[in-house]
Design a protein around this motif. Structure first.
Motif, PDB file in Angstrom:
ATOM      1  N   GLU A 150       0.826  -1.208   0.000  1.00 16.46           N
ATOM      2  CA  GLU A 150       0.000   0.000   0.000  1.00 16.46           C
ATOM      3  C   GLU A 150       0.861   1.259   0.000  1.00 16.46           C
ATOM      4  OE1 GLU A 150      -2.995   2.147  -0.677  1.00 16.46           O
ATOM      5  OE2 GLU A 150      -3.231  -0.035  -0.507  1.00 16.46           O
ATOM      6  N   LYS A 151       1.992   1.216   0.715  1.00 18.24           N
ATOM      7  CA  LYS A 151       2.866   2.389   0.786  1.00 18.24           C
ATOM      8  C   LYS A 151       3.857   2.436  -0.372  1.00 18.24           C
ATOM      9  CE  LYS A 151       1.076   3.726   4.687  1.00 18.24           C
ATOM     10  NZ  LYS A 151       0.204   4.929   4.736  1.00 18.24           N
ATOM     11  N   GLY A 155       2.509   1.988  -8.643  1.00 13.96           N
ATOM     12  CA  GLY A 155       1.369   1.086  -8.663  1.00 13.96           C
ATOM     13  C   GLY A 155       1.835  -0.345  -8.488  1.00 13.96           C
ATOM     14  N   THR A 168      -3.886  -8.457  -4.526  1.00  9.51           N
ATOM     15  CA  THR A 168      -3.898  -7.115  -3.949  1.00  9.51           C
ATOM     16  C   THR A 168      -3.544  -6.097  -5.018  1.00  9.51           C
ATOM     17  OG1 THR A 168      -3.079  -5.738  -2.120  1.00  9.51           O
ATOM     18  CG2 THR A 168      -1.477  -7.135  -3.220  1.00  9.51           C
ATOM     19  N   ASN A 170      -2.697  -1.740  -4.922  1.00  8.75           N
ATOM     20  CA  ASN A 170      -2.648  -0.565  -4.053  1.00  8.75           C
ATOM     21  C   ASN A 170      -3.285   0.658  -4.717  1.00  8.75           C
ATOM     22  OD1 ASN A 170      -0.737   0.199  -5.912  1.00  8.75           O
ATOM     23  ND2 ASN A 170       0.914   0.518  -4.452  1.00  8.75           N
ATOM     24  N   GLU A 171      -3.435   1.717  -3.921  1.00 12.90           N
ATOM     25  CA  GLU A 171      -4.088   2.926  -4.426  1.00 12.90           C
ATOM     26  C   GLU A 171      -3.293   3.558  -5.564  1.00 12.90           C
ATOM     27  OE1 GLU A 171      -5.060   5.754  -1.456  1.00 12.90           O
ATOM     28  OE2 GLU A 171      -6.194   4.345  -0.218  1.00 12.90           O
ATOM     29  N   ALA A 172      -1.961   3.461  -5.471  1.00 13.38           N
ATOM     30  CA  ALA A 172      -1.131   4.059  -6.522  1.00 13.38           C
ATOM     31  C   ALA A 172      -1.427   3.433  -7.880  1.00 13.38           C
ATOM     32  CB  ALA A 172       0.347   3.904  -6.174  1.00 13.38           C
ATOM     33  N   TYR A 174      -4.323   2.267  -8.852  1.00 10.75           N
ATOM     34  CA  TYR A 174      -5.579   2.866  -9.301  1.00 10.75           C
ATOM     35  C   TYR A 174      -5.311   4.218  -9.964  1.00 10.75           C
ATOM     36  CZ  TYR A 174      -8.742  -0.489  -7.032  1.00 10.75           C
ATOM     37  OH  TYR A 174      -9.442  -1.612  -6.689  1.00 10.75           O
ATOM     38  N   ARG A 175      -4.396   5.001  -9.345  1.00  8.73           N
ATOM     39  CA  ARG A 175      -4.104   6.327  -9.898  1.00  8.73           C
ATOM     40  C   ARG A 175      -3.358   6.220 -11.223  1.00  8.73           C
ATOM     41  NH1 ARG A 175      -2.671   7.291  -4.479  1.00  8.73           N
ATOM     42  NH2 ARG A 175      -0.456   7.215  -5.023  1.00  8.73           N
ATOM     43  N   PRO A 181     -11.974   4.663  -8.173  1.00  9.97           N
ATOM     44  CA  PRO A 181     -11.764   4.140  -6.815  1.00  9.97           C
ATOM     45  C   PRO A 181     -12.826   3.134  -6.381  1.00  9.97           C
ATOM     46  CG  PRO A 181     -11.468   6.520  -6.869  1.00  9.97           C
ATOM     47  CD  PRO A 181     -12.019   6.137  -8.201  1.00  9.97           C
ATOM     48  N   SER A 182     -14.022   3.231  -6.944  1.00 11.48           N
ATOM     49  CA  SER A 182     -15.098   2.318  -6.543  1.00 11.48           C
ATOM     50  C   SER A 182     -14.947   0.926  -7.148  1.00 11.48           C
ATOM     51  CB  SER A 182     -16.452   2.898  -6.957  1.00 11.48           C
ATOM     52  OG  SER A 182     -16.490   3.097  -8.371  1.00 11.48           O
ATOM     53  N   ARG A 184     -13.733  -2.659  -7.547  1.00 11.83           N
ATOM     54  CA  ARG A 184     -13.131  -3.656  -6.658  1.00 11.83           C
ATOM     55  C   ARG A 184     -12.353  -4.662  -7.500  1.00 11.83           C
ATOM     56  NH1 ARG A 184     -13.157  -5.494  -1.624  1.00 11.83           N
ATOM     57  NH2 ARG A 184     -12.928  -7.732  -1.228  1.00 11.83           N
TER      58      ARG A 184
END
Length: 448
Positions: A150-151, A155, A168, A170-172, A174-175, A181-182, A184
């Motif tokens: 996550e950190k 990506g 898994t 991570n948010e990166a 997604y960016r 973001p919604s 899954r």
């Protein structure tokens, strides 16, 4: 031991002495408690595990003594009250050992005589401490891994081979991939990425994942490449196979948006390979391409290549009469005029000063000569406006050399095209000459 069993009526009446002997030899820890939670029986394994130093028996000991705290015992009591409804219960619980440490057990409870009021309860305990600690360590490791992923500054995506799923993301990621973001992804199949990845990248992620962990004769090598997305961004994609020995279990994929770096490198590369005045290749870049093209002459299959060299006639006079800025305009005009006649795979460069070269791929001498004449006549028929002074008319001389079937070195190529160019100069300029063996390779350029 037998006499002790006989002094306890519930034992004598409920089980035979042989049954108690078998329980004493069991590898499981077995306790029988009253419904008041006092220990009525403990087999040898349970006694040796829980009895304190000097305590020969656990009989009469409250079950509370085996718990690490009042809260633990209260929770266990709540759990035990399910027994009348379910007849059997099972859980994993930590109990206190004589040295004060807590030890994990798989605990199963059942009535000694179901349906009889006041029946004792048999508790069977299996040592699961090692398993529990391994599970705890695994959960902690998974938690740390999740935090690392996550950190992670880029990506990150982990895929699993067995079900071809996403473990898994991570948010990166997604960016970087512009995933809403919604959306899954965790638990979904790898193909869920198809709206966000070019097909060939998705194939690189999906193709190595078998339906089950599989052994390969050679481990799959890491994968990396930089790709241009449809929106113009450049994404660095790196794949690291997750091997356990020869078995492939999944992959760790890293996505980095390197658009700024890539564009900066492209600008630097362009600066390093482009002639600043005309915007075409500089001498170094042109000669590198020429070398590569000549290397292809040794490859099987048809191959043809002709080199054209152009030189502005009397260019020194232009500079002396009009100044170097005007000379620069003339060179720019020449470059722009030549570009109109070139095919996409032709290579155009400035060798230096007023001398230019064109590498005509897959063209033989006759076609190259026709093209050279079109270029020469177009330049001769145009003028360069230099306000407020009169327009300038200029011409070019051209030399051509077609590489022989057996190929040629770059030095031969340039020398023979130069010899043809110098022949055009000596013949009066503003003309095209094709190299032939009769031409002597010039030792130096004639007067401009």
């Amino acid at each position: 031991m037998r006499a002790r069993h006989q002094r306890t009526p519930w034992r004598r009446n409920e089980w035979t002495d042989g049954s108690w002997a078998l329980l004493d030899r069991s590898d499981a820890l077995i306790l029988v408690t009253s419904q008041g939670r006092r220990i009525l029986y403990a087999n040898q394994k349970a006694t040796s595990t829980f009895a304190r130093s000097g305590q020969g028996s656990l009989v009469g000991t409250p079950l509370r003594a085996l718990h690490g705290s009042e809260d633990s015992f209260a929770d266990f009591e709540t759990f035990s009250r399910l027994l009348p409804q379910q007849q059997k219960v099972r859980t994993e619980w930590a109990l206190r050992l004589p040295d004060g440490t807590l030890h994990w057990f798989d605990i199963q409870g059942a009535f000694l005589r179901p349906g009889h009021p006041g029946s004792g309860i048999v508790w069977t305990l299996f040592d699961t401490d090692d398993h529990h600690r391994l599970d705890t360590a695994l959960m902690q490791a998974e938690h740390r891994l999740a935090l690392i992923v996550e950190k992670f500054p880029a990506g990150a995506l982990i895929t699993e081979a067995g079900e071809q799923t996403i473990v898994t993301a991570n948010e990166a990621m997604y960016r970087v991939l512009h995933i809403p973001p919604s959306t899954r992804l965790v638990g979904a199949g790898v193909t869920a990425l198809s709206p966000y990845l070019p097909a060939h990248i998705l194939h690189q992620i999906y193709a190595p994942l078998p339906r089950f962990p599989i052994a390969f004769a050679q481990p799959i090598a890491p994968y990396r490449g930089v790709y241009e997305w449809l929106d113009g961004r450049f994404i660095d994609v790196e794949g690291i196979p997750l091997h356990d020995g020869p078995d492939l279990h999944g992959g760790f994929w890293i996505f980095r948006d390197v658009s700024a770096q890539w564009q900066r490198e492209r600008r630097l590369e362009k600066l390093a390979t482009t002639d600043a005045l005309t915007g075409i290749l500089n001498r170094h870049a042109f000669l590198e391409i020429l070398d590569r093209e000549l290397d292809m002459s040794t490859a099987p299959g048809p191959w043809a290549c002709t080199l054209m060299i152009l030189d502005v006639d009397f260019f020194k006079t232009v500079n002396d009469s009009y100044g170097h800025p005007t000379g620069d305009v003339v060179l720019q005009h020449l470059a722009n005029t030549v570009k109109r006649f070139l095919a996409p795979d032709d290579v155009f460069g400035r060798l230096g000063g007023e001398e230019f070269a064109i590498l005509l791929r897959r063209r033989r001498a006759d076609g190259a000569y026709e093209l050279a004449e079109q270029i020469r006549q177009a330049i001769a028929g145009e003028s360069v406006a230099i306000a407020p002074r009169p327009a300038i008319h200029y011409t070019v001389s051209i030399g051509l050399y077609e590489a022989p079937p057996e190929g040629a070195t770059a030095t031969q190529f340039l020398a023979r095209a130069d010899a043809a160019l110098y022949a055009s100069k000596h013949a009066g300029r503003n003309r095209t000459t094709l190299w032939t063996p009769a031409l002597m390779e010039a030792s130096g350029p004639p007067a401009p």
